[in-house]
Design an enzyme around this catalytic site. Structure first.
Site, mmCIF file in Angstrom:
data_model
loop_
_atom_site.group_PDB
_atom_site.id
_atom_site.type_symbol
_atom_site.label_atom_id
_atom_site.label_comp_id
_atom_site.label_asym_id
_atom_site.label_seq_id
_atom_site.Cartn_x
_atom_site.Cartn_y
_atom_site.Cartn_z
ATOM 1 N N SER A 1 28.983 -58.956 -42.383
ATOM 2 C CA SER A 1 29.357 -58.238 -43.536
ATOM 3 C C SER A 1 29.025 -58.058 -44.867
ATOM 4 C CB SER A 1 30.892 -58.798 -43.808
ATOM 5 O OG SER A 1 30.609 -59.719 -44.751
ATOM 6 N N LYS B 1 30.752 -61.884 -51.381
ATOM 7 C CA LYS B 1 31.297 -59.845 -51.419
ATOM 8 C C LYS B 1 30.761 -59.616 -52.450
ATOM 9 C CE LYS B 1 33.646 -59.681 -47.077
ATOM 10 N NZ LYS B 1 32.920 -59.530 -45.388
#
Length: 181
Positions: free
Chosen positions: A39, A82
């Site tokens: 990701s 993230k």
């Protein structure tokens, strides 16, 4: 015999001191974490090992584009990595063309691996208003990231941020401080 006993006690105290110092560093300063998944590609890859800086956010607030580590609230001992996109008090929205808007203005950034597809806009298709202590985060591999666009992650509370990804320590050919801006 007395000298041997003193040496043993001295060695044990030394080892106890090293263990205490290690615990303090891991608990309050930094810890190692491993990237699991894609990701955050191309910045971080599956298997990359990082040192997470757990102390700097005690002295300053997280900044836009920082890469942070926080726990996944539905699975114990699972952490997400993230990038911060939206800051407290801002409104985040993503349009059908994949443009990210902060307070109605296009966000100037080039971290995304690709243009965000319409089917991955998630809750950000509508304006997402961040609270006083909330952050909106996204993976750099925008079309393959479970992040603030999904309800299972949502906005990240300030108190849930463990720290900032600081240094990549493995693999050897990629060692170095992570650039955030």
């Amino acid at each position: 015999m007395n000298k041997v006993m003193k040496e043993m006690i001295s060695t044990l105290l030394y080892l106890l001191g090293v263990l205490c110092l290690t615990w303090l560093v891991i608990t309050f300063v930094g810890q190692r974490t491993e990237v699991d998944g894609s990701s955050m590609e191309p910045m971080l890859s599956n298997g990359d090992n990082l040192i997470v800086d757990k102390i700097s956010y005690h002295f300053r607030d997280p900044q836009r584009y920082d890469i942070i580590v926080f726990p996944f609230k539905y699975q114990e001992n699972t952490y997400y990595i993230k990038r911060i996109i939206g800051l407290p008090g801002e409104t985040v929205q993503i349009d059908e063309q994949g443009n990210i808007y902060i307070n109605g203005e296009i966000l100037p950034e080039n971290y995304g691996r690709e243009i965000i597809r319409a089917d991955t806009l998630g809750i950000a298709v509508n304006p997402v208003v961040l609270g006083e202590d909330e952050y909106f985060v996204m993976g750099d591999n925008r079309n393959n990231s479970t992040d603030s666009r999904t309800e299972i992650v949502g906005n990240i509370k300030r108190d849930d941020i463990i720290g900032r990804a600081w240094v990549r320590i493995w693999p050897l050919n990629k060692i170095g401080i992570l650039k955030h801006q």
